[in-house]
Design an enzyme around this catalytic site. Structure first.
Site, PDB file in Angstrom:
ATOM      1  N   GLN A   1     -40.762 -12.472  68.299  1.00 46.98           N
ATOM      2  CA  GLN A   1     -41.021 -13.959  68.662  1.00 46.98           C
ATOM      3  C   GLN A   1     -40.676 -14.019  70.209  1.00 46.98           C
ATOM      4  O   GLN A   1     -40.536 -14.863  71.010  1.00 46.98           O
ATOM      5  CB  GLN A   1     -40.492 -14.883  68.099  1.00 46.98           C
ATOM      6  CG  GLN A   1     -41.263 -15.353  66.817  1.00 46.98           C
ATOM      7  CD  GLN A   1     -40.769 -14.242  65.838  1.00 46.98           C
ATOM      8  OE1 GLN A   1     -39.829 -13.444  65.583  1.00 46.98           O
ATOM      9  NE2 GLN A   1     -40.735 -15.083  64.034  1.00 46.98           N
TER      10      GLN A   1
ATOM     11  N   ASP B   1     -34.107 -24.521  62.803  1.00 46.25           N
ATOM     12  CA  ASP B   1     -34.624 -24.733  61.562  1.00 46.25           C
ATOM     13  C   ASP B   1     -34.231 -25.582  60.591  1.00 46.25           C
ATOM     14  O   ASP B   1     -34.955 -26.600  60.255  1.00 46.25           O
ATOM     15  CB  ASP B   1     -35.115 -23.542  60.577  1.00 46.25           C
ATOM     16  CG  ASP B   1     -35.566 -22.346  61.918  1.00 46.25           C
ATOM     17  OD1 ASP B   1     -35.495 -21.736  63.005  1.00 46.25           O
ATOM     18  OD2 ASP B   1     -37.857 -22.499  61.800  1.00 46.25           O
TER      19      ASP B   1
ATOM     20  N   ASN C   1     -30.918 -20.818  62.060  1.00 48.87           N
ATOM     21  CA  ASN C   1     -31.945 -20.656  64.017  1.00 48.87           C
ATOM     22  C   ASN C   1     -32.478 -18.825  63.041  1.00 48.87           C
ATOM     23  O   ASN C   1     -31.772 -18.564  62.214  1.00 48.87           O
ATOM     24  CB  ASN C   1     -31.928 -20.217  64.878  1.00 48.87           C
ATOM     25  CG  ASN C   1     -32.563 -20.413  65.806  1.00 48.87           C
ATOM     26  OD1 ASN C   1     -34.128 -21.043  65.388  1.00 48.87           O
ATOM     27  ND2 ASN C   1     -32.741 -19.756  66.056  1.00 48.87           N
TER      28      ASN C   1
END
Ligand code: MRU
Length: 337
Positions: free
Chosen positions: A187, A228, A238
């Site tokens: 990502q 998250d 996370n």
């Protein structure tokens, strides 16, 4: 339909569309995503991703389903399926609980659409608020390091950690960004580098294993990451790799800041151990198809997230406030509720 548009979501008369994030940075392909069953698939395969964005996207899919005339019972069922699409980011559960609570009052499709649009717009405002607080952390000319993607591709607005970095650059306080590639799904390499390039922000891609060298050599003044789910004591989940980065930052005396909106805070979760961690397909670690680098039979371990204890947090940037690690451990989040 109230038209809404962000970097990775479009809600217009002709329906709901998402930018397929699995094809970035080379191809920008928009996919239909209104049908909740389709949205569940998009969320599972990370075509749409990032904690706040999956909550917003799921809410809009449910609103679309309502506009198509779905019954209250099928809407509740679809909300349940969307809620279960991924387990770690609490924003998804938070958004589905909001929509279901409204359904329970007997709300119709117009009210559902208004609620989903409100969730979208609130996320934009939460991003702006985090950025306003976060920019104050930087001294002029800092070089920062980030992990995964926490920008406009992960939210309806400017982003969480990456939003702070972007506004920091625009304010002349951030000079350069080191981008962790973020194994195994990249990502950082695919998405964060794409966002920084389109904004003209100077950046350098590194593999995750190179961060320690930069921290040791004093080449990074600050580490910012998204989250998250933030537990009541400030521990947070996370993208996997965040915990290691936090340990390295502490060892080298570099400030480390998670950045998260209130929709990511889960006060029902006492600490990091209670956060459910998504385990993904081993094939993501081995590589797949033409891009497989390990033997197909090699066993692999693939937790998608890890938990960083609040002890390693210099401060947590929220939309409501900035709390130091000590404040987090002293019940700071409950006081903000
Ligand atoms: O698996 P992903 O790509 O959805 O993971 C995303 C992250 O870990 C982000 O850092 C997180 O969602 C917070 S940033 C908005």
């Amino acid at each position: 339909v109230i038209p809404l548009e962000s970097l990775a979501l479009r809600w217009r008369d002709r329906g709901l569309e998402i930018l397929d994030q699995t094809l970035l940075p080379d191809r920008e392909v928009w996919l239909e995503a209104g049908d909740p069953r389709l949205m569940v698939q998009h969320i599972r395969r990370l075509a749409v991703r990032g904690a706040p964005l999956i909550g917003v996207a799921a809410a809009l899919a449910l609103a679309w389903y309502g506009e198509m005339g779905a019954s209250a019972a099928s809407l509740v069922e679809a909300a349940g399926e969307l809620r279960r699409a991924r387990p770690t980011a609490v924003n998804l559960m938070w958004a589905m609980d909001r929509m279901t609570a409204l359904l329970e009052t007997g709300a119709g499709s117009a009210e559902l659409s208004l609620e989903a649009a409100a969730i979208f717009r609130e996320d934009v405002a939460l991003c702006d608020a985090m950025a306003r607080h976060g920019v104050r952390l930087f001294a002029p000319g800092e070089t920062v390091l980030t992990h995964c993607n926490s920008g406009g591709l992960a939210t309806a607005g400017i982003g969480t950690a990456l939003g702070v970095i972007i506004r920091g650059f625009q304010a002349g306080r951030v000079r350069h960004v080191f981008v962790d590639e973020t194994r195994p799904l990249l990502q950082g390499a695919r998405l964060t580098a794409w966002e920084l390039a389109r904004l003209g922000i100077p950046h350098t891609l590194i593999t995750d294993s190179m961060a320690a060298i930069l921290l040791r050599d004093g080449r990074v003044q600050r580490v910012l990451v998204g989250a998250d789910r933030v537990a009541r004591n400030g521990d947070f989940a996370n993208k996997v790799g965040t915990y290691g980065l936090a340990v390295q930052a502490r060892y080298h005396g570099v400030p480390f800041h998670p950045v998260a909106p209130w929709s990511t805070v889960d006060l029902a979760c006492p600490d990091g151990q209670a956060i459910p961690i998504e385990q993904r397909d081993e094939a993501e670690v081995r590589g797949q198809g033409d891009h497989r680098w390990a033997a197909a039979a090699t066993p692999a371990f693939n937790p998608s997230f890890d938990v960083t204890p609040s002890e390693l947090v210099t401060s947590l940037v929220l939309d409501r406030a900035v709390l130091t690690g000590a404040e987090l451990r002293a019940g700071g989040l409950e006081q903000l509720a």
